[in-house]
Design a protein around this motif. Structure first.
Motif, mmCIF file in Angstrom:
data_model
loop_
_atom_site.group_PDB
_atom_site.id
_atom_site.type_symbol
_atom_site.label_atom_id
_atom_site.label_comp_id
_atom_site.label_asym_id
_atom_site.label_seq_id
_atom_site.Cartn_x
_atom_site.Cartn_y
_atom_site.Cartn_z
ATOM 1 N N ASP A 79 0.819 -1.214 0.000
ATOM 2 C CA ASP A 79 0.000 0.000 0.000
ATOM 3 C C ASP A 79 0.855 1.268 0.000
ATOM 4 O O ASP A 79 0.388 2.334 0.420
ATOM 5 C CB ASP A 79 -0.950 0.020 1.207
ATOM 6 C CG ASP A 79 -1.940 -1.134 1.167
ATOM 7 O OD1 ASP A 79 -2.492 -1.402 0.088
ATOM 8 O OD2 ASP A 79 -2.148 -1.770 2.216
ATOM 9 N N GLY A 80 2.092 1.164 -0.464
ATOM 10 C CA GLY A 80 2.945 2.347 -0.540
ATOM 11 C C GLY A 80 2.412 3.340 -1.562
ATOM 12 O O GLY A 80 1.731 2.979 -2.523
ATOM 13 N N ASP A 81 2.729 4.606 -1.350
ATOM 14 C CA ASP A 81 2.257 5.671 -2.232
ATOM 15 C C ASP A 81 3.476 6.388 -2.807
ATOM 16 O O ASP A 81 4.205 7.073 -2.088
ATOM 17 C CB ASP A 81 1.384 6.650 -1.433
ATOM 18 C CG ASP A 81 0.557 7.549 -2.338
ATOM 19 O OD1 ASP A 81 0.759 7.510 -3.565
ATOM 20 O OD2 ASP A 81 -0.296 8.299 -1.824
ATOM 21 N N ALA A 104 0.622 -7.321 -6.567
ATOM 22 C CA ALA A 104 -0.794 -7.548 -6.828
ATOM 23 C C ALA A 104 -1.610 -6.320 -6.428
ATOM 24 O O ALA A 104 -1.317 -5.652 -5.435
ATOM 25 C CB ALA A 104 -1.285 -8.773 -6.049
ATOM 26 N N ARG A 105 -2.599 -5.999 -7.248
ATOM 27 C CA ARG A 105 -3.509 -4.870 -7.035
ATOM 28 C C ARG A 105 -2.802 -3.519 -7.043
ATOM 29 O O ARG A 105 -3.347 -2.524 -6.561
ATOM 30 C CB ARG A 105 -4.317 -5.040 -5.749
ATOM 31 C CG ARG A 105 -5.141 -6.336 -5.716
ATOM 32 C CD ARG A 105 -6.088 -6.364 -4.535
ATOM 33 N NE ARG A 105 -5.420 -6.118 -3.266
ATOM 34 C CZ ARG A 105 -4.760 -7.048 -2.573
ATOM 35 N NH1 ARG A 105 -4.678 -8.281 -3.035
ATOM 36 N NH2 ARG A 105 -4.194 -6.747 -1.422
ATOM 37 N N ALA A 106 -1.575 -3.476 -7.554
ATOM 38 C CA ALA A 106 -0.879 -2.184 -7.659
ATOM 39 C C ALA A 106 -1.580 -1.310 -8.693
ATOM 40 O O ALA A 106 -2.245 -1.799 -9.610
ATOM 41 C CB ALA A 106 0.581 -2.403 -8.061
ATOM 42 N N ARG A 107 -1.427 0.006 -8.541
ATOM 43 C CA ARG A 107 -1.968 0.963 -9.510
ATOM 44 C C ARG A 107 -0.794 1.767 -10.081
ATOM 45 O O ARG A 107 -0.084 2.438 -9.332
ATOM 46 C CB ARG A 107 -2.975 1.884 -8.836
ATOM 47 C CG ARG A 107 -4.285 1.190 -8.437
ATOM 48 C CD ARG A 107 -5.110 2.065 -7.533
ATOM 49 N NE ARG A 107 -4.452 2.256 -6.242
ATOM 50 C CZ ARG A 107 -4.767 3.212 -5.372
ATOM 51 N NH1 ARG A 107 -5.695 4.098 -5.667
ATOM 52 N NH2 ARG A 107 -4.136 3.305 -4.217
ATOM 53 N N ILE A 108 -0.612 1.673 -11.373
ATOM 54 C CA ILE A 108 0.472 2.368 -12.059
ATOM 55 C C ILE A 108 -0.171 3.325 -13.048
ATOM 56 O O ILE A 108 -0.817 2.900 -14.013
ATOM 57 C CB ILE A 108 1.402 1.370 -12.764
ATOM 58 C CG1 ILE A 108 1.911 0.322 -11.756
ATOM 59 C CG2 ILE A 108 2.567 2.098 -13.416
ATOM 60 C CD1 ILE A 108 2.723 -0.793 -12.385
ATOM 61 N N ILE A 109 0.002 4.619 -12.814
ATOM 62 C CA ILE A 109 -0.745 5.636 -13.557
ATOM 63 C C ILE A 109 0.214 6.722 -14.032
ATOM 64 O O ILE A 109 1.081 7.172 -13.278
ATOM 65 C CB ILE A 109 -1.850 6.254 -12.662
ATOM 66 C CG1 ILE A 109 -2.792 5.150 -12.145
ATOM 67 C CG2 ILE A 109 -2.644 7.311 -13.432
ATOM 68 C CD1 ILE A 109 -3.740 5.604 -11.044
ATOM 69 N N ASP A 110 0.045 7.126 -15.308
ATOM 70 C CA ASP A 110 0.856 8.211 -15.875
ATOM 71 C C ASP A 110 2.347 7.979 -15.616
ATOM 72 O O ASP A 110 3.046 8.868 -15.106
ATOM 73 C CB ASP A 110 0.431 9.571 -15.301
ATOM 74 C CG ASP A 110 -0.947 9.990 -15.789
ATOM 75 O OD1 ASP A 110 -1.188 9.914 -17.001
ATOM 76 O OD2 ASP A 110 -1.785 10.387 -14.955
ATOM 77 N N SER A 111 2.831 6.820 -15.969
ATOM 78 C CA SER A 111 4.210 6.444 -15.652
ATOM 79 C C SER A 111 4.873 5.741 -16.830
ATOM 80 O O SER A 111 4.207 5.268 -17.752
ATOM 81 C CB SER A 111 4.243 5.530 -14.418
ATOM 82 O OG SER A 111 3.755 6.198 -13.262
ATOM 83 N N THR A 112 6.212 5.670 -16.773
ATOM 84 C CA THR A 112 6.986 4.955 -17.781
ATOM 85 C C THR A 112 7.800 3.857 -17.111
ATOM 86 O O THR A 112 8.376 4.058 -16.032
ATOM 87 C CB THR A 112 7.932 5.906 -18.538
ATOM 88 O OG1 THR A 112 8.863 6.499 -17.621
ATOM 89 C CG2 THR A 112 7.148 7.011 -19.235
ATOM 90 N N LEU A 113 7.844 2.696 -17.756
ATOM 91 C CA LEU A 113 8.630 1.563 -17.277
ATOM 92 C C LEU A 113 9.586 1.188 -18.400
ATOM 93 O O LEU A 113 9.170 0.690 -19.447
ATOM 94 C CB LEU A 113 7.726 0.381 -16.933
ATOM 95 C CG LEU A 113 6.492 0.659 -16.052
ATOM 96 C CD1 LEU A 113 5.662 -0.603 -15.893
ATOM 97 C CD2 LEU A 113 6.918 1.199 -14.695
ATOM 98 N N THR A 114 10.869 1.411 -18.190
ATOM 99 C CA THR A 114 11.855 1.232 -19.248
ATOM 100 C C THR A 114 12.925 0.229 -18.818
ATOM 101 O O THR A 114 13.534 0.368 -17.752
ATOM 102 C CB THR A 114 12.531 2.573 -19.594
ATOM 103 O OG1 THR A 114 11.527 3.546 -19.930
ATOM 104 C CG2 THR A 114 13.487 2.415 -20.761
ATOM 105 N N GLY A 115 13.137 -0.786 -19.650
ATOM 106 C CA GLY A 115 14.195 -1.753 -19.373
ATOM 107 C C GLY A 115 13.999 -2.551 -18.100
ATOM 108 O O GLY A 115 14.969 -3.017 -17.509
ATOM 109 N N ILE A 116 12.749 -2.731 -17.688
ATOM 110 C CA ILE A 116 12.520 -3.534 -16.487
ATOM 111 C C ILE A 116 12.682 -5.012 -16.831
ATOM 112 O O ILE A 116 12.512 -5.430 -17.973
ATOM 113 C CB ILE A 116 11.134 -3.269 -15.880
ATOM 114 C CG1 ILE A 116 10.024 -3.636 -16.874
ATOM 115 C CG2 ILE A 116 11.007 -1.827 -15.443
ATOM 116 C CD1 ILE A 116 8.626 -3.576 -16.279
#
Length: 225
Positions: free
Chosen positions: A36-38, A75-87
């Motif tokens: 539940d981290g923000d 699980a149930r994470a919310r990823i919004i307006d973000s970029t994921l590069t080279g993960i």
């Protein structure tokens, strides 16, 4: 099933792509992810989140670059307006997650769990994902662009305005899938292991139709000798 024909392009609704504009970011200084981290306006660069638990965490306006997520619990994470590069990662758990207005670039993932997830205005560009689990997921305005998907499982999922552009699909499972305005014509390779009978609502090219002829024949019980 719709095949390519005159006027087909006008009838296929195009996916709306995300327009991610990140604000000035703060480098991540924490010790690890928290349930539940923000995380708002954070840059995660070259971090190792192997085995960490971030269940229910929220990532807003974040950039994630070169990070490892092996066996990470998101699980149930919310990823919004973000970029994921080279993960990268094997066995990453994103079951029930929400991805909205997200760009995923050059990911290297295996066995990632996204079943029951919601993806809206997402672009997955480049990279390779093995055994992607999208069972019962909902995808709307999603573009798979130049990536390789090996044995992706779309069982029971709903895909609306989804495009596969220069994308390689190997042994895809479409069992029970619902397709609405799904454009497969520009897929570099289209391999369907199961669920070819669920292609209604998709558009394919004449060449792909010939490639899938054997699968269609098997579906209706026709023997080709």
């Amino acid at each position: 099933m719709a095949t390519e024909r005159r006027g087909a392009a006008a009838k296929v609704k195009r996916a709306r792509r995300p327009e991610v504009r990140l604000p000035p970011l703060v480098p991540w200084q924490g010790a690890g992810l928290e349930p539940d981290g923000d995380y708002d306006g954070v840059e995660f660069r070259d971090m190792d989140f192997t085995g960490q638990e971030g269940i229910g965490a929220r990532f807003m306006d974040c950039a994630v670059e070169g990070c490892a997520f092996d066996e990470a619990g998101l699980a149930r994470a919310r990823i919004i307006d973000s970029t994921l590069t080279g993960i990268r990662g094997v066995g990453t758990d994103l079951a029930g997650a929400t991805l909205r207005d997200v760009e995923v670039v050059d990911a290297r993932l295996g066995g990632v769990q996204l079943h029951g997830s919601v993806l809206e205005r997402v672009v997955i560009r480049g990279g390779k994902i093995d055994c992607l689990n999208l069972r019962t997921a909902r995808l709307k305005d999603v573009v798979f662009d130049g990536c390789v998907l090996v044995e992706p499982d779309f069982g029971g999922a709903r895909l609306e305005r989804v495009e596969f552009t220069g994308c390689v699909l190997k042994e895809a499972d479409l069992t029970g899938v619902t397709l609405v305005d799904v454009d497969l014509r520009e897929a570099a390779e289209l391999g369907i292991a199961r669920g070819v009978d669920r292609l209604g609502g998709a558009v394919i090219s004449h060449g792909q139709l010939f490639d899938l002829a054997g699968a269609f024949a098997a579906q209706v019980g026709v023997r080709v000798i």
